[in-house]
Every structure is written in structure tokens, then in C-alpha cells.
Scaffold this motif. Structure first.
Motif, mmCIF file in Angstrom:
data_model
loop_
_atom_site.group_PDB
_atom_site.id
_atom_site.type_symbol
_atom_site.label_atom_id
_atom_site.label_comp_id
_atom_site.label_asym_id
_atom_site.label_seq_id
_atom_site.Cartn_x
_atom_site.Cartn_y
_atom_site.Cartn_z
ATOM 1 N N VAL A 56 47.966 80.205 -106.459
ATOM 2 C CA VAL A 56 48.980 80.800 -107.352
ATOM 3 C C VAL A 56 49.844 81.810 -106.594
ATOM 4 C CG1 VAL A 56 49.292 82.268 -109.373
ATOM 5 C CG2 VAL A 56 47.648 80.407 -109.452
ATOM 6 N N GLU A 57 49.217 82.615 -105.748
ATOM 7 C CA GLU A 57 49.987 83.591 -104.962
ATOM 8 C C GLU A 57 50.950 82.891 -104.024
ATOM 9 O OE1 GLU A 57 47.109 86.001 -103.067
ATOM 10 O OE2 GLU A 57 46.668 87.224 -104.853
ATOM 11 N N LEU A 58 50.511 81.775 -103.451
ATOM 12 C CA LEU A 58 51.409 81.022 -102.560
ATOM 13 C C LEU A 58 52.617 80.494 -103.339
ATOM 14 C CD1 LEU A 58 51.989 79.783 -99.791
ATOM 15 C CD2 LEU A 58 50.573 77.813 -100.473
ATOM 16 N N ALA A 59 52.366 79.973 -104.538
ATOM 17 C CA ALA A 59 53.490 79.476 -105.352
ATOM 18 C C ALA A 59 54.425 80.609 -105.757
ATOM 19 C CB ALA A 59 52.933 78.768 -106.596
ATOM 20 N N THR A 60 53.871 81.813 -106.031
ATOM 21 C CA THR A 60 54.712 82.966 -106.393
ATOM 22 C C THR A 60 55.607 83.371 -105.238
ATOM 23 O OG1 THR A 60 52.972 83.730 -107.887
ATOM 24 C CG2 THR A 60 54.645 85.316 -107.270
ATOM 25 N N LEU A 61 55.056 83.375 -104.047
ATOM 26 C CA LEU A 61 55.873 83.703 -102.865
ATOM 27 C C LEU A 61 56.995 82.689 -102.661
ATOM 28 C CD1 LEU A 61 53.094 84.824 -100.364
ATOM 29 C CD2 LEU A 61 54.763 86.276 -101.506
ATOM 30 N N LEU A 111 58.427 80.945 -105.008
ATOM 31 C CA LEU A 111 59.436 81.174 -106.052
ATOM 32 C C LEU A 111 60.329 82.357 -105.721
ATOM 33 C CD1 LEU A 111 60.561 80.573 -108.874
ATOM 34 C CD2 LEU A 111 58.780 82.049 -109.822
ATOM 35 N N GLN A 112 59.739 83.445 -105.241
ATOM 36 C CA GLN A 112 60.545 84.609 -104.868
ATOM 37 C C GLN A 112 61.518 84.264 -103.739
ATOM 38 O OE1 GLN A 112 57.807 87.721 -103.983
ATOM 39 N NE2 GLN A 112 57.274 88.110 -106.167
ATOM 40 N N SER A 113 61.073 83.445 -102.786
ATOM 41 C CA SER A 113 61.975 83.029 -101.689
ATOM 42 C C SER A 113 63.147 82.222 -102.235
ATOM 43 C CB SER A 113 61.187 82.205 -100.660
ATOM 44 O OG SER A 113 60.137 82.976 -100.113
ATOM 45 N N LEU A 114 62.862 81.308 -103.186
ATOM 46 C CA LEU A 114 63.949 80.506 -103.764
ATOM 47 C C LEU A 114 64.939 81.365 -104.541
ATOM 48 C CD1 LEU A 114 61.903 77.406 -104.986
ATOM 49 C CD2 LEU A 114 63.479 77.510 -103.055
ATOM 50 N N LEU A 115 64.415 82.360 -105.312
ATOM 51 C CA LEU A 115 65.315 83.253 -106.041
ATOM 52 C C LEU A 115 66.171 84.076 -105.094
ATOM 53 C CD1 LEU A 115 62.927 84.514 -108.875
ATOM 54 C CD2 LEU A 115 64.799 82.886 -109.083
ATOM 55 N N TYR A 116 65.603 84.504 -104.007
ATOM 56 C CA TYR A 116 66.381 85.275 -103.019
ATOM 57 C C TYR A 116 67.495 84.423 -102.433
ATOM 58 C CZ TYR A 116 67.516 87.863 -98.793
ATOM 59 O OH TYR A 116 68.187 88.529 -97.804
ATOM 60 N N GLU A 117 67.192 83.169 -102.104
ATOM 61 C CA GLU A 117 68.226 82.267 -101.564
ATOM 62 C C GLU A 117 69.310 81.994 -102.614
ATOM 63 O OE1 GLU A 117 66.379 78.760 -100.157
ATOM 64 O OE2 GLU A 117 65.283 79.755 -98.533
ATOM 65 N N LYS A 118 68.871 81.867 -103.888
ATOM 66 C CA LYS A 118 69.854 81.621 -104.945
ATOM 67 C C LYS A 118 70.833 82.792 -105.074
ATOM 68 C CE LYS A 118 70.174 81.064 -109.950
ATOM 69 N NZ LYS A 118 69.407 81.024 -111.222
ATOM 70 N N ASN A 119 70.296 84.011 -105.110
ATOM 71 C CA ASN A 119 71.170 85.185 -105.216
ATOM 72 C C ASN A 119 72.104 85.295 -104.010
ATOM 73 O OD1 ASN A 119 69.998 85.968 -107.628
ATOM 74 N ND2 ASN A 119 68.402 87.155 -106.620
ATOM 75 N N HIS A 120 71.598 84.953 -102.858
ATOM 76 C CA HIS A 120 72.440 84.994 -101.652
ATOM 77 C C HIS A 120 73.593 83.998 -101.763
ATOM 78 C CE1 HIS A 120 73.534 85.487 -97.456
ATOM 79 N NE2 HIS A 120 73.458 84.151 -97.291
ATOM 80 N N GLN A 121 73.300 82.786 -102.265
ATOM 81 C CA GLN A 121 74.348 81.779 -102.406
ATOM 82 C C GLN A 121 75.386 82.204 -103.464
ATOM 83 O OE1 GLN A 121 74.740 79.219 -100.491
ATOM 84 N NE2 GLN A 121 72.799 79.412 -99.376
ATOM 85 N N ILE A 122 74.896 82.836 -104.560
ATOM 86 C CA ILE A 122 75.840 83.295 -105.602
ATOM 87 C C ILE A 122 76.770 84.371 -105.047
ATOM 88 C CG2 ILE A 122 75.953 84.560 -107.783
ATOM 89 C CD1 ILE A 122 73.443 83.103 -108.655
#
Length: 474
Positions: free
Chosen positions: A92-97, A99-110
Motif C-alpha cells: 500500500v505504501e508503494l502504491a501511495t508513493l 500516486l504522489q509521483s503521478l500527482l506531482y507530474e500532473k501539476n507540473h504539466q498543468i
């Protein structure tokens, strides 16, 4: 075995089943120990042989061993469950990490997309007119000009020049409109100032025209106000007012009319009648109530007390409630017809809403015994209600209150247009005493003559004036 079950996804149900069996073993062992202890206490109380105690002690020790084994198995099972939980927690911790990486990339692209959109170019986002309108409406000096060798860039620059030309023209038009607006505002302010001062001018004009109106005998404003108030009168009072006004203006009778009362309350009643077109409701009350007395004197006394208490209840229930507007009739002396003629009497006409009758009384008169209106016509003292429905509403005390100076005379009902049938036919008594046709015709003519006299305002005014003069001479 546990690893194999975990790989097939059946570890948790097996753990649950084993744990339940172990807990059942614990409960059974505990019950056996409690039962053995109870038996040992019973043996001691009853002083039985101690050999039985040894067997029970051995049984208790065996149960303790069973409890210890079951407790150990439960602890081992809990350790295995904790280990599985730790392994699941790691995934679960691996999946959370991730997800946080994907959200960071999304905000960067926006942020990158927003920066690209906010980037200023050489030609800002100007909404230019279409090319067809440009070639149709643009001046020749802009269309024929050559700014750049590149045809597309040249066309774009010419369209931009045409846009600037249009905006300059719009600015000039705006200035003209602002100047016109300013001129209109000044005109409006001058007119508002004139309108604000107009009431004072009209007031001074009205004040200056009063002597002329008095000299010519014309009171236009007062007459207009009286007409507006007359529209708020109930229909019976309005009929009386119109007849008296006709008598004054047409026949030149020396009388004056005045409407008195609360205009605000009358307007409220008019609004209610406009909202709902309902007639006046009359409620009949039971007249026979109470116990029958034994003696004749006691019965008369109780009846008198009952009537007095009922009159008080009628006053409290609003049976005698009058319409807020009244008609004040000023009867002047007919010898001098000028404005300085002597005022003989002032009569007030009021309308009782619930009883649907018109009452007449002398203004500021507090002595009902010396009522000048009593028996103005024969058998009309104003104490008998003319309508049967009004008598039913009042009940036992079917006569009007004697202490009231304003009474419902029959001639007042005729003037108001309230016609009613008598309780007894006019020829009833004549038919009982005589069968002569001549007597019957004479009774009919007498009744019609009396009705016609009571229905004429001129006859009423003349009789009142004659009675007052006779009292003055006496």
C-alpha cells in the motif's frame, strides 16, 4: 501449508476458523475449571473424603495445560496475522508513493500548459473583423497600402490598422454621446428642480384663488374631496348622501353635508370588499335559554337580568359596530338663505354593518329621553328594529337599546333604499274588524302615502325644521 493457502487467497478464512476453534477450547476449559472448583467447595462444605479432591485437582491441572496450549496457539496465530499485515502495508505504501509521483507530474504539466498559454506574442489575441468585412468596409488607403513583402503578414498588418481606425472612430462617437448625455442630464436636473418647486407654486395659486371661489360660491377642492370620500361609503349611506346632495344642489335647500370618521379604516374595509365579494353575514342565536322560574315575580326579575346581561354581551360582540364613515347633515334656517343663516340642528347618519340598518341621531346629544327625532312619523320611536333578521341576531332583547341616541328609524331605512316587508300585513287588522272593500282601499292608500312621505328627503328636512322651530317658540 500456510504459504500455499496464502497464495490461493484462502489464508484469512482458515485463520478465522482456527481462531474460533481455539477460543471455543478456552471457553470450555474455563467452564470445566469453574465446575471443578465449585465441586471442590461443595466437598469441603459436606466433609467428604479428600480422594475426590485429588481427582478434581488433577482435572483442573489438565484444563490449565489445555488453556496454556490454546493461548500459545492464539499468540502464534496473531504473530502470523501481523506479519501478513506488514507485507500488505508495504504494498500500500508503494502504491501511495506512485500516486504522489503521478500527482506531482500532473501539476507540473498543468503549470507548463498555463505558462504556454500566458506567453505574450508579437500580435496579442485581438478579435479582428473577418476578411470579407475588411475588404468591404476598410478605406482604400488602408487596403492599398504596402507594409510588408510577405502577403500574409501584409494582410494581417492592414487588418490591424483597420482595427485601430475603427477604435478611434468609436472613441470620437463616445465623446459625442458623453457630451449629449451631459446636456440631457442638465435638462433633466432643471426640470426636476421645476417639478420640485411646482407644489409650492400650486399651493400659492390655490391660496390666491380661494377668495375668487368664495365670492363665486364655488368650493371645487372641498367638493372633490367629498366626492372621493363618498366612494368609500357603504351603499345605504351613499344613497342617502346622493339624495341629500341632489336636494341641496338642485332644489337649493339650505342644508350642508359633511363626511366624518376614519378614512383609513374605511379604505381598509373597501379593500377587503374588493378582495372578496361576500355579503353581510347574519347569525341567529338561540333566544330560548336558561331554566324556567317557578314564581311570576322571580321569572320577570330573571328575564330582566338576562336581557341586561345579553345587551352587555351584544355590545362586547360588536353587534352595534358602525361603519367608520358617517354623514353629518346640517339643517339651517330657511328664512335666510345666505351663508350666515342660523344652524338649527346637526343629524348624523351611521350604518350598523352586522344588523344592516341605518341609524340617525342628533350630534352631541346625550339625553335619549328628550330625542327630537322620536315619532317624527307615527309609531316610529326608533326602538323597534325594522328587519326581522336583525331581531333574530339580537335574540330575546329584540328592541333597540334605549340608552343609544342614534336609532334605526323606519324613515331612515326608506331614505337609504332599504325596503322590508312588515311582519304583519297592512290589511290584517282591517280584515278582522271589517269586510268593507272601501276600508281596505283606504288602508292601502294610507300605507302608500306614509311610505312616499318617508321616502322623500325634502319631507324629512321640512318636518325636522318645523319641529325644531316649534320647540324654540315653545
Amino acid at each position: 501449508m500456510e504459504v500455499t493457502m496464502a497464495e490461493h487467497g484462502e489464508t484469512l478464512p482458515e485463520h478465522k476458523l482456527d481462531t474460533a476453534a481455539l477460543y471455543d477450547t478456552l471457553r470450555q476449559s474455563k467452564a470445566s475449571v469453574e465446575e471443578a472448583v465449585a465441586k471442590m467447595l461443595a466437598i469441603k462444605k459436606e466433609a467428604r473424603p479428600k480422594s475426590q479432591l485429588r481427582e478434581l485437582a488433577t482435572q483442573i491441572l489438565l484444563n490449565f495445560v489445555t488453556l496454556r496450549q490454546a493461548n500459545g496457539s492464539i499468540l502464534l496465530e496473531e504473530d502470523s496475522v501481523k506479519a501478513e499485515t506488514e507485507r500488505a502495508k508495504a504494498s500500500v505504501e508503494l502504491a501511495t508513493l506512485q500516486l504522489q509521483s503521478l500527482l506531482y507530474e500532473k501539476n507540473h504539466q498543468i503549470k507548463a500548459i498555463k505558462a504556454c498559454k500566458d506567453l505574450d506574442t508579437k500580435y496579442p489575441d485581438i478579435e479582428l473583423v473577418p476578411q470579407e468585412e475588411f475588404f468591404r468596409d476598410a478605406p482604400a488607403e488602408i487596403k492599398d497600402s504596402l507594409i510588408s513583402k510577405d502577403s500574409e503578414q501584409n494582410l494581417m498588418l492592414k487588418r490591424l490598422n483597420f482595427e485601430m481606425y475603427q477604435r478611434k472612430e468609436l472613441c470620437k462617437h463616445r465623446k459625442k454621446l458623453e457630451q449629449r448625455k451631459k446636456a440631457l442630464q442638465e435638462t433633466v436636473s432643471h426640470r426636476k428642480k421645476f417639478l420640485s418647486s411646482l407644489p409650492s407654486h400650486l399651493k400659492s395659486l390655490k391660496k390666491a384663488s380661494l377668495p375668487v371661489q368664495q365670492q363665486l360660491g364655488v368650493s371645487h377642492m372641498k367638493k372633490l374631496k367629498q366626492q372621493q370620500l363618498a366612494e368609500l361609503l357603504p351603499p345605504p349611506l351613499y344613497v342617502i348622501y346622493s339624495q341629500l346632495l341632489t336636494l341641496k344642489e338642485t332644489f337649493g335647500e339650505n342644508i350642508d353635508l359633511e363626511l366624518i370618521g376614519s378614512v383609513k379604516d374605511a379604505q381598509g374595509i373597501a379593500c377587503q370588499l374588493a378582495n372578496k365579494s361576500t355579503g353581510i353575514s347574519t347569525k341567529s342565536e338561540d333566544s330560548n335559554s336558561g331554566d324556567v322560574p317557578d314564581g311570576e315575580d322571580e321569572g320577570q326579575r330573571s328575564k330582566r337580568l338576562k336581557n341586561s346581561s345579553r345587551r352587555e354581551n351584544l355590545d362586547q360582540s360588536g353587534i352595534y359596530e358602525a361603519h367608520p364613515l358617517k354623514i353629518a347633515l346640517h339643517i339651517n334656517d330657511d328664512v335666510a338663505v345666505d351663508s350666515n343663516s342660523k344652524e338649527l340642528i346637526v343629524l348624523e347618519f351611521e350604518y350598523l354593518k352586522k344588523l344592516n340598518v341605518v341609524c340617525v341621531g342628533v350630534k352631541d346629544s346625550e339625553d335619549p329621553e328628550n330625542n327630537i327625532l322620536c315619532n317624527l312619523f307615527s309609531d316610529d320611536n326608533g326602538l323597534e328594529l325594522p328587519r326581522q333578521s336583525a331581531k333574530l341576531m339580537i335574540g330575546d332583547c329584540n328592541s333597540f337599546q334605549e340608552r343609544r341616541t342614534s336609532r334605526p328609524y323606519k324613515w331612515a331605512q326608506h331614505l337609504a333604499g332599504i325596503d322590508f316587508l312588515p311582519e304583519l300585513a297592512p290589511l290584517f287588522k282591517v280584515s278582522e274588524t271589517s269586510n268593507d272593500e272601501t276600508a281596505r282601499n283606504a288602508a292601502i292608500l294610507s300605507s302608500l302615502s306614509l311610505y312616499h312621505q318617508q321616502n322623500r328627503v325634502q319631507t324629512i328636512v321640512q318636518r325636522m325644521r318645523a319641529r325644531i322651530k316649534a320647540r324654540i317658540k315653545a
